[in-house]
Design a protein around this motif. Sequence first.
Motif, PDB file in Angstrom:
ATOM      1  N   LEU A  49       0.831  -1.203   0.000  1.00 49.73           N
ATOM      2  CA  LEU A  49       0.000   0.000   0.000  1.00 49.73           C
ATOM      3  C   LEU A  49       0.864   1.251   0.000  1.00 49.73           C
ATOM      4  CD1 LEU A  49      -2.659   1.560   0.280  1.00 49.73           C
ATOM      5  CD2 LEU A  49      -2.502   1.208   2.758  1.00 49.73           C
ATOM      6  N   TYR A  50       1.904   1.260   0.809  1.00 51.90           N
ATOM      7  CA  TYR A  50       2.791   2.422   0.877  1.00 51.90           C
ATOM      8  C   TYR A  50       3.434   2.700  -0.484  1.00 51.90           C
ATOM      9  CZ  TYR A  50       6.854   5.254   2.125  1.00 51.90           C
ATOM     10  OH  TYR A  50       7.799   6.233   2.176  1.00 51.90           O
ATOM     11  N   ARG A  51       3.889   1.644  -1.138  1.00 54.55           N
ATOM     12  CA  ARG A  51       4.562   1.821  -2.427  1.00 54.55           C
ATOM     13  C   ARG A  51       3.598   2.243  -3.537  1.00 54.55           C
ATOM     14  NH1 ARG A  51       8.281  -3.663  -1.996  1.00 54.55           N
ATOM     15  NH2 ARG A  51       9.984  -2.745  -0.782  1.00 54.55           N
ATOM     16  N   ASN A  52       2.320   1.854  -3.398  1.00 54.15           N
ATOM     17  CA  ASN A  52       1.335   2.136  -4.444  1.00 54.15           C
ATOM     18  C   ASN A  52       0.304   3.176  -4.021  1.00 54.15           C
ATOM     19  OD1 ASN A  52       1.934   0.010  -6.652  1.00 54.15           O
ATOM     20  ND2 ASN A  52       1.924  -1.181  -4.760  1.00 54.15           N
ATOM     21  N   ARG A  53       0.593   3.932  -2.966  1.00 56.55           N
ATOM     22  CA  ARG A  53      -0.397   4.882  -2.426  1.00 56.55           C
ATOM     23  C   ARG A  53      -0.799   5.930  -3.448  1.00 56.55           C
ATOM     24  NH1 ARG A  53       4.630   5.914  -0.888  1.00 56.55           N
ATOM     25  NH2 ARG A  53       5.418   8.054  -0.647  1.00 56.55           N
ATOM     26  N   HIS A  54       0.098   6.270  -4.358  1.00 51.79           N
ATOM     27  CA  HIS A  54      -0.213   7.290  -5.360  1.00 51.79           C
ATOM     28  C   HIS A  54      -1.280   6.807  -6.350  1.00 51.79           C
ATOM     29  CE1 HIS A  54       3.233   9.509  -3.872  1.00 51.79           C
ATOM     30  NE2 HIS A  54       3.988   8.439  -4.045  1.00 51.79           N
ATOM     31  N   ASN A  55      -1.469   5.486  -6.422  1.00 47.63           N
ATOM     32  CA  ASN A  55      -2.445   4.944  -7.363  1.00 47.63           C
ATOM     33  C   ASN A  55      -3.841   4.803  -6.763  1.00 47.63           C
ATOM     34  OD1 ASN A  55      -0.435   4.625  -9.356  1.00 47.63           O
ATOM     35  ND2 ASN A  55       0.165   2.644  -8.510  1.00 47.63           N
ATOM     36  N   LEU A  56      -3.971   5.083  -5.470  1.00 44.24           N
ATOM     37  CA  LEU A  56      -5.287   5.007  -4.845  1.00 44.24           C
ATOM     38  C   LEU A  56      -6.166   6.149  -5.333  1.00 44.24           C
ATOM     39  CD1 LEU A  56      -4.631   4.158  -1.075  1.00 44.24           C
ATOM     40  CD2 LEU A  56      -5.771   2.713  -2.766  1.00 44.24           C
ATOM     41  N   GLU A  57      -7.369   5.814  -5.746  1.00 48.26           N
ATOM     42  CA  GLU A  57      -8.280   6.853  -6.202  1.00 48.26           C
ATOM     43  C   GLU A  57      -8.793   7.694  -5.045  1.00 48.26           C
ATOM     44  OE1 GLU A  57     -11.387   4.984  -8.338  1.00 48.26           O
ATOM     45  OE2 GLU A  57     -10.083   4.233  -9.944  1.00 48.26           O
ATOM     46  N   SER A  58      -8.904   7.066  -3.864  1.00 45.97           N
ATOM     47  CA  SER A  58      -9.430   7.759  -2.694  1.00 45.97           C
ATOM     48  C   SER A  58      -8.950   7.057  -1.441  1.00 45.97           C
ATOM     49  CB  SER A  58     -10.966   7.752  -2.732  1.00 45.97           C
ATOM     50  OG  SER A  58     -11.503   8.103  -1.469  1.00 45.97           O
ATOM     51  N   PRO A  59      -8.718   7.810  -0.349  1.00 48.82           N
ATOM     52  CA  PRO A  59      -8.354   7.185   0.926  1.00 48.82           C
ATOM     53  C   PRO A  59      -9.392   6.173   1.380  1.00 48.82           C
ATOM     54  CG  PRO A  59      -7.956   9.538   1.037  1.00 48.82           C
ATOM     55  CD  PRO A  59      -8.693   9.288  -0.250  1.00 48.82           C
ATOM     56  N   ALA A  60     -10.643   6.349   0.957  1.00 50.64           N
ATOM     57  CA  ALA A  60     -11.703   5.425   1.344  1.00 50.64           C
ATOM     58  C   ALA A  60     -11.454   4.020   0.783  1.00 50.64           C
ATOM     59  CB  ALA A  60     -13.050   5.947   0.858  1.00 50.64           C
ATOM     60  N   ASN A  61     -10.613   3.929  -0.254  1.00 50.38           N
ATOM     61  CA  ASN A  61     -10.323   2.626  -0.851  1.00 50.38           C
ATOM     62  C   ASN A  61      -9.177   1.898  -0.163  1.00 50.38           C
ATOM     63  OD1 ASN A  61     -12.259   3.178  -2.789  1.00 50.38           O
ATOM     64  ND2 ASN A  61     -10.781   4.005  -4.253  1.00 50.38           N
ATOM     65  N   ALA A  62      -8.510   2.579   0.775  1.00 51.91           N
ATOM     66  CA  ALA A  62      -7.294   2.017   1.363  1.00 51.91           C
ATOM     67  C   ALA A  62      -7.566   0.714   2.113  1.00 51.91           C
ATOM     68  CB  ALA A  62      -6.639   3.037   2.289  1.00 51.91           C
ATOM     69  N   ARG A  63      -8.630   0.669   2.912  1.00 50.32           N
ATOM     70  CA  ARG A  63      -8.914  -0.549   3.679  1.00 50.32           C
ATOM     71  C   ARG A  63      -9.260  -1.722   2.752  1.00 50.32           C
ATOM     72  NH1 ARG A  63     -10.499  -1.156   9.310  1.00 50.32           N
ATOM     73  NH2 ARG A  63     -11.260  -3.276   9.634  1.00 50.32           N
ATOM     74  N   ALA A  64     -10.036  -1.447   1.706  1.00 49.77           N
ATOM     75  CA  ALA A  64     -10.369  -2.504   0.751  1.00 49.77           C
ATOM     76  C   ALA A  64      -9.113  -2.991   0.041  1.00 49.77           C
ATOM     77  CB  ALA A  64     -11.394  -1.997  -0.254  1.00 49.77           C
ATOM     78  N   TYR A  65      -8.219  -2.060  -0.300  1.00 46.28           N
ATOM     79  CA  TYR A  65      -6.944  -2.436  -0.921  1.00 46.28           C
ATOM     80  C   TYR A  65      -6.163  -3.360   0.008  1.00 46.28           C
ATOM     81  CZ  TYR A  65      -2.192  -2.068  -2.760  1.00 46.28           C
ATOM     82  OH  TYR A  65      -0.938  -2.371  -3.241  1.00 46.28           O
ATOM     83  N   LEU A  66      -6.101  -2.988   1.288  1.00 47.19           N
ATOM     84  CA  LEU A  66      -5.366  -3.793   2.258  1.00 47.19           C
ATOM     85  C   LEU A  66      -5.952  -5.187   2.384  1.00 47.19           C
ATOM     86  CD1 LEU A  66      -4.636  -1.364   5.230  1.00 47.19           C
ATOM     87  CD2 LEU A  66      -2.952  -2.593   3.852  1.00 47.19           C
ATOM     88  N   ARG A  67      -7.265  -5.258   2.445  1.00 50.22           N
ATOM     89  CA  ARG A  67      -7.927  -6.556   2.600  1.00 50.22           C
ATOM     90  C   ARG A  67      -7.576  -7.482   1.435  1.00 50.22           C
ATOM     91  NH1 ARG A  67     -12.910  -4.858   2.601  1.00 50.22           N
ATOM     92  NH2 ARG A  67     -12.981  -4.342   4.804  1.00 50.22           N
ATOM     93  N   THR A  68      -7.638  -6.943   0.216  1.00 53.26           N
ATOM     94  CA  THR A  68      -7.291  -7.736  -0.958  1.00 53.26           C
ATOM     95  C   THR A  68      -5.814  -8.118  -0.934  1.00 53.26           C
ATOM     96  OG1 THR A  68      -9.003  -6.635  -2.277  1.00 53.26           O
ATOM     97  CG2 THR A  68      -7.236  -7.745  -3.485  1.00 53.26           C
ATOM     98  N   ALA A  69      -4.960  -7.174  -0.526  1.00 51.36           N
ATOM     99  CA  ALA A  69      -3.524  -7.444  -0.469  1.00 51.36           C
ATOM    100  C   ALA A  69      -3.205  -8.534   0.543  1.00 51.36           C
ATOM    101  CB  ALA A  69      -2.761  -6.164  -0.129  1.00 51.36           C
TER     102      ALA A  69
END
Length: 211
Positions: free
Chosen positions: A89-109
């Motif tokens: 997540l840290y390395r790809n944070r610039h590709n997040l469309e919104s902070p609201a997607n961060a938890r979903a990204y983490l769950r998938t990761a």
Amino acid sequence: MTSIGVPIPLPPWAMTAGDATSRRARRDAASSRRDSAAGMPDDGHGEPEGLDLDELYTNTYHDMVRLARQFVDDVESAQDVVHDAFLGLYRNRHNLESPANARAYLRTAVMNQARSALRRRRTAREHMAVAEPETAPGSDEPVLLADEHAEVLRHLDALPARMKEVLVLRYWEGLSEAEIAKTLGISTGTVKSQASRAMKKLTVFMRGNDG
């Protein structure tokens, strides 16, 4: 719900203990990038506004370890999985469309990292070509798994991987069918069918154990 009695370690992006300097540096860098981009059109690749990685790490670490723990054998392996997920997540944070997607990204990761860990483990065991010795539960096992859940979890481990993933996300994480579908990259119809088949298998396992 499973309790994970482990302290929260430093986040993977921390460079030194108590890394307040590192946090300030990241925030100053983000501010500088925003200032330098003032008056220029948004190219859609900037760091999402309002994304606080340190706060996200503190608030979700134990939840993510608990999720990973359903798929790997021990808490230490689960922590490794979560470490790699947060680092991604840290390395790809610039590709997040919104902070609201961060938890979903983490769950998938976390799910992806857990699968990778299991694949590496299977490969290593195949190369070793020896049977894995049986081990007694660790002294911290009563803390990690409530007694009333132990039998269910044992049968859960016997399910095919996809069925197990669907049930864990549904009943341990409380996700909706749509959220599970997004996390696993499958259709909601597949989620429903996998959940139904998994519950039937669990029922058979549990009835057989009772007999």
